[in-house]
Design a protein around this motif. Structure first.
Motif, PDB file in Angstrom:
ATOM      1  N   ASP A  14       0.863  -1.184   0.000  1.00 34.63           N
ATOM      2  CA  ASP A  14       0.000   0.000   0.000  1.00 34.63           C
ATOM      3  C   ASP A  14       0.902   1.237   0.000  1.00 34.63           C
ATOM      4  O   ASP A  14       1.867   1.304   0.747  1.00 34.63           O
ATOM      5  CB  ASP A  14      -0.890  -0.016   1.246  1.00 34.63           C
ATOM      6  CG  ASP A  14      -1.926   1.084   1.242  1.00 34.63           C
ATOM      7  OD1 ASP A  14      -1.530   2.267   1.289  1.00 34.63           O
ATOM      8  OD2 ASP A  14      -3.128   0.776   1.232  1.00 34.63           O
ATOM      9  N   PRO A  15       0.607   2.236  -0.843  1.00 29.87           N
ATOM     10  CA  PRO A  15       1.460   3.438  -0.898  1.00 29.87           C
ATOM     11  C   PRO A  15       1.631   4.114   0.456  1.00 29.87           C
ATOM     12  O   PRO A  15       2.681   4.705   0.725  1.00 29.87           O
ATOM     13  CB  PRO A  15       0.722   4.343  -1.889  1.00 29.87           C
ATOM     14  CG  PRO A  15      -0.071   3.407  -2.740  1.00 29.87           C
ATOM     15  CD  PRO A  15      -0.475   2.277  -1.842  1.00 29.87           C
ATOM     16  N   ARG A  16       0.606   4.038   1.311  1.00 29.36           N
ATOM     17  CA  ARG A  16       0.717   4.670   2.627  1.00 29.36           C
ATOM     18  C   ARG A  16       1.729   3.942   3.504  1.00 29.36           C
ATOM     19  O   ARG A  16       2.445   4.567   4.305  1.00 29.36           O
ATOM     20  CB  ARG A  16      -0.653   4.703   3.301  1.00 29.36           C
ATOM     21  CG  ARG A  16      -1.668   5.597   2.594  1.00 29.36           C
ATOM     22  CD  ARG A  16      -3.061   5.375   3.122  1.00 29.36           C
ATOM     23  NE  ARG A  16      -3.562   4.036   2.773  1.00 29.36           N
ATOM     24  CZ  ARG A  16      -4.747   3.565   3.158  1.00 29.36           C
ATOM     25  NH1 ARG A  16      -5.539   4.311   3.923  1.00 29.36           N
ATOM     26  NH2 ARG A  16      -5.128   2.364   2.788  1.00 29.36           N
ATOM     27  N   ILE A  17       1.791   2.620   3.366  1.00 28.64           N
ATOM     28  CA  ILE A  17       2.778   1.839   4.108  1.00 28.64           C
ATOM     29  C   ILE A  17       4.165   2.097   3.553  1.00 28.64           C
ATOM     30  O   ILE A  17       5.136   2.296   4.299  1.00 28.64           O
ATOM     31  CB  ILE A  17       2.438   0.345   4.055  1.00 28.64           C
ATOM     32  CG1 ILE A  17       1.053   0.091   4.691  1.00 28.64           C
ATOM     33  CG2 ILE A  17       3.504  -0.485   4.762  1.00 28.64           C
ATOM     34  CD1 ILE A  17       0.560  -1.326   4.546  1.00 28.64           C
ATOM     35  N   ALA A  18       4.276   2.132   2.230  1.00 25.41           N
ATOM     36  CA  ALA A  18       5.562   2.393   1.594  1.00 25.41           C
ATOM     37  C   ALA A  18       6.102   3.771   1.964  1.00 25.41           C
ATOM     38  O   ALA A  18       7.313   3.946   2.148  1.00 25.41           O
ATOM     39  CB  ALA A  18       5.428   2.268   0.076  1.00 25.41           C
ATOM     40  N   ALA A  19       5.195   4.744   2.096  1.00 27.51           N
ATOM     41  CA  ALA A  19       5.621   6.097   2.457  1.00 27.51           C
ATOM     42  C   ALA A  19       6.244   6.129   3.847  1.00 27.51           C
ATOM     43  O   ALA A  19       7.217   6.842   4.097  1.00 27.51           O
ATOM     44  CB  ALA A  19       4.438   7.053   2.383  1.00 27.51           C
ATOM     45  N   PHE A  20       5.674   5.347   4.756  1.00 30.10           N
ATOM     46  CA  PHE A  20       6.245   5.266   6.104  1.00 30.10           C
ATOM     47  C   PHE A  20       7.615   4.592   6.066  1.00 30.10           C
ATOM     48  O   PHE A  20       8.589   5.086   6.643  1.00 30.10           O
ATOM     49  CB  PHE A  20       5.302   4.510   7.025  1.00 30.10           C
ATOM     50  CG  PHE A  20       5.869   4.263   8.401  1.00 30.10           C
ATOM     51  CD1 PHE A  20       6.466   3.060   8.718  1.00 30.10           C
ATOM     52  CD2 PHE A  20       5.814   5.243   9.373  1.00 30.10           C
ATOM     53  CE1 PHE A  20       7.007   2.833   9.968  1.00 30.10           C
ATOM     54  CE2 PHE A  20       6.350   5.026  10.638  1.00 30.10           C
ATOM     55  CZ  PHE A  20       6.948   3.817  10.935  1.00 30.10           C
ATOM     56  N   PHE A  21       7.701   3.446   5.373  1.00 31.47           N
ATOM     57  CA  PHE A  21       8.966   2.717   5.287  1.00 31.47           C
ATOM     58  C   PHE A  21      10.072   3.592   4.672  1.00 31.47           C
ATOM     59  O   PHE A  21      11.241   3.472   5.031  1.00 31.47           O
ATOM     60  CB  PHE A  21       8.801   1.449   4.453  1.00 31.47           C
ATOM     61  CG  PHE A  21       8.017   0.362   5.140  1.00 31.47           C
ATOM     62  CD1 PHE A  21       7.815   0.371   6.513  1.00 31.47           C
ATOM     63  CD2 PHE A  21       7.468  -0.689   4.408  1.00 31.47           C
ATOM     64  CE1 PHE A  21       7.106  -0.630   7.141  1.00 31.47           C
ATOM     65  CE2 PHE A  21       6.755  -1.709   5.031  1.00 31.47           C
ATOM     66  CZ  PHE A  21       6.562  -1.677   6.408  1.00 31.47           C
ATOM     67  N   ALA A  22       9.690   4.467   3.760  1.00 30.38           N
ATOM     68  CA  ALA A  22      10.680   5.292   3.058  1.00 30.38           C
ATOM     69  C   ALA A  22      11.357   6.301   3.978  1.00 30.38           C
ATOM     70  O   ALA A  22      12.429   6.824   3.642  1.00 30.38           O
ATOM     71  CB  ALA A  22      10.030   6.013   1.883  1.00 30.38           C
ATOM     72  N   THR A  23      10.751   6.598   5.106  1.00 29.95           N
ATOM     73  CA  THR A  23      11.337   7.576   6.034  1.00 29.95           C
ATOM     74  C   THR A  23      12.363   6.940   6.969  1.00 29.95           C
ATOM     75  O   THR A  23      13.105   7.650   7.640  1.00 29.95           O
ATOM     76  CB  THR A  23      10.252   8.239   6.890  1.00 29.95           C
ATOM     77  OG1 THR A  23       9.641   7.254   7.752  1.00 29.95           O
ATOM     78  CG2 THR A  23       9.195   8.888   6.024  1.00 29.95           C
ATOM     79  N   ILE A  24      12.386   5.603   7.021  1.00 26.31           N
ATOM     80  CA  ILE A  24      13.265   4.902   7.957  1.00 26.31           C
ATOM     81  C   ILE A  24      14.691   4.874   7.417  1.00 26.31           C
ATOM     82  O   ILE A  24      14.925   4.575   6.242  1.00 26.31           O
ATOM     83  CB  ILE A  24      12.738   3.478   8.207  1.00 26.31           C
ATOM     84  CG1 ILE A  24      11.387   3.540   8.932  1.00 26.31           C
ATOM     85  CG2 ILE A  24      13.739   2.653   9.004  1.00 26.31           C
ATOM     86  CD1 ILE A  24      10.714   2.200   9.088  1.00 26.31           C
TER      87      ILE A  24
END
Length: 378
Positions: A72-82
């Motif tokens: 899900d793009p919303r999950i990917a967006a969170f992972f991208a900040t790590i």
């Protein structure tokens, strides 16, 4: 038994705000698309290291979610900040089972990570009377529901079901109107949490700022129809305030909480309390203005300004409380006929919250009078 996923990761300080901004979307995506997701909570270990505490109903649900990854793009967006993954482990919670059905569990009542609570059930099938707990801490994310676990354990031992509710706070998406929306939703959620609960026999108990929220919840039936929290689905039969901030106008004028940590001098807390406005008092932050600026908000949130609904209220305050002045409770009780004021000689701010304190028997005695513990069958 439930499955706990413990993931430790690092985030560069300059990306912390982006990570926190992406978090609600990730949690919403989990609720919508991941079977067995229960709740998620972030714990900050140090300025750059975080622990993600995620609960699942079973191993299979956890495995299915892991396989989906960032679909899900919303999950990917969170992972991208790590910045980097430190470790990822899972384990089973055994404290949820006590020689039989699960007696304590975390339940979400909304999509935000703070819109959760712990439901404690005493032995038996019910239906049980319910005490809803609301913690204190200046309405801020500096504090959470763990401060009420001692009270929860004591009340469960007396035969009550307990709903220890969390809610959005200052620094966590709360303030006006989110904190009040959440408290109303958490209370109304009692009607659907578990068939072992009796939604017609509910009391609400809060400490400090949670005392204000608890008494406000008891007055919701008297709110104007367009006010936040109006038209309650669950109406408490009693409310207990322990060292509560029951007169928000007085608290604002005396600048309650003006000495709270300022992130400018406490750099490990930048996402918890906004730097601007602390010197003006925490009620100003909670309601988005002083009493003379937004009087309509104080009129529908300050217990001392609300119409008496007839719900019995016990306002307990330590005479030696140097955190929240006893006058905040006293002025409320003087205005509301259904309120009883109890001042405890020599008691400090947290003494009234301690089940081991000699005054606790008076609190539980009053509660038992208005909400008897145990099972009542029609």
């Amino acid at each position: 038994m439930s499955v706990i996923e413990l993931t430790t990761f690092t985030v560069r300080p300059d990306r912390t705000a982006a990570m926190l901004a992406a978090r609600p979307g990730m949690v919403a995506a989990f609720r919508e698309g991941r079977r067995g997701f229960v709740s998620a909570k972030l714990v900050r270990l140090d300025p750059g290291t975080w622990l993600d505490f995620v609960e699942w109903t079973d191993d299979t649900a956890w495995d299915e979610s892991k396989a989906k990854g960032g679909d899900d793009p919303r999950i990917a967006a969170f992972f991208a900040t790590i910045d980097a993954l430190v470790s990822a482990r899972r384990g089973a919670r055994y404290d949820d089972e006590q020689d039989g059905p699960r007696r304590v569990r975390t339940i979400a009542y909304g999509p935000h990570p703070s819109q959760v609570g712990e439901l404690y059930l005493p032995p038996g099938a019910g239906p049980f009377p319910v005490v809803v707990l609301l913690h204190g801490g200046y309405w801020s994310a500096l504090h959470d529901r763990r401060g009420m676990t001692g009270v929860a354990d004591d009340l469960v031992a007396r035969g009550y079901a307990v709903w220890n509710a969390e809610f959005r706070r200052l620094g966590d998406g709360g303030g006006w109107p989110g904190t009040f929306e959440d408290v109303a939703a958490a209370l109304d959620a009692v009607a659907g949490l578990d068939p072992a609960l009796d939604p017609a026999r509910v009391a609400v108990l809060g400490h400090s700022s949670g005392g204000q929220l608890a008494v406000w919840a008891a007055h919701r039936a008297a709110l104007p129809g367009d006010a936040v929290g109006a038209s309650p689905g669950v109406v408490p039969v009693a409310a207990v305030s322990l060292a509560g901030v029951l007169d928000l106008a007085k608290a604002d004028r005396t600048r309650l909480g003006a000495g709270l940590p300022d992130p400018a001098t406490a750099p490990d807390l930048p996402d918890v309390m906004p730097a601007a406005g602390i010197g003006e008092g925490v009620v100003n932050l909670l309601l988005g203005g002083h009493v003379d600026d937004v009087p309509e908000r104080y009129a529908t949130t300050s217990p001392a300004a609300l119409a008496d609904t007839g719900v019995p209220v016990l306002a307990v305050h330590g005479a030696a409380d140097d955190v929240v002045p006893p006058s905040y409770s006293r002025s409320y009780a003087e205005k509301v006929a259904s309120a009883e004021y109890l001042e405890v000689a020599g008691a400090h701010h947290f003494d009234v919250l301690d089940p081991a304190h000699e005054n606790w028997a008076r609190v539980t005695g009053w509660l038992g009078k208005h909400l008897p513990a145990g099972v009542t069958r029609g």
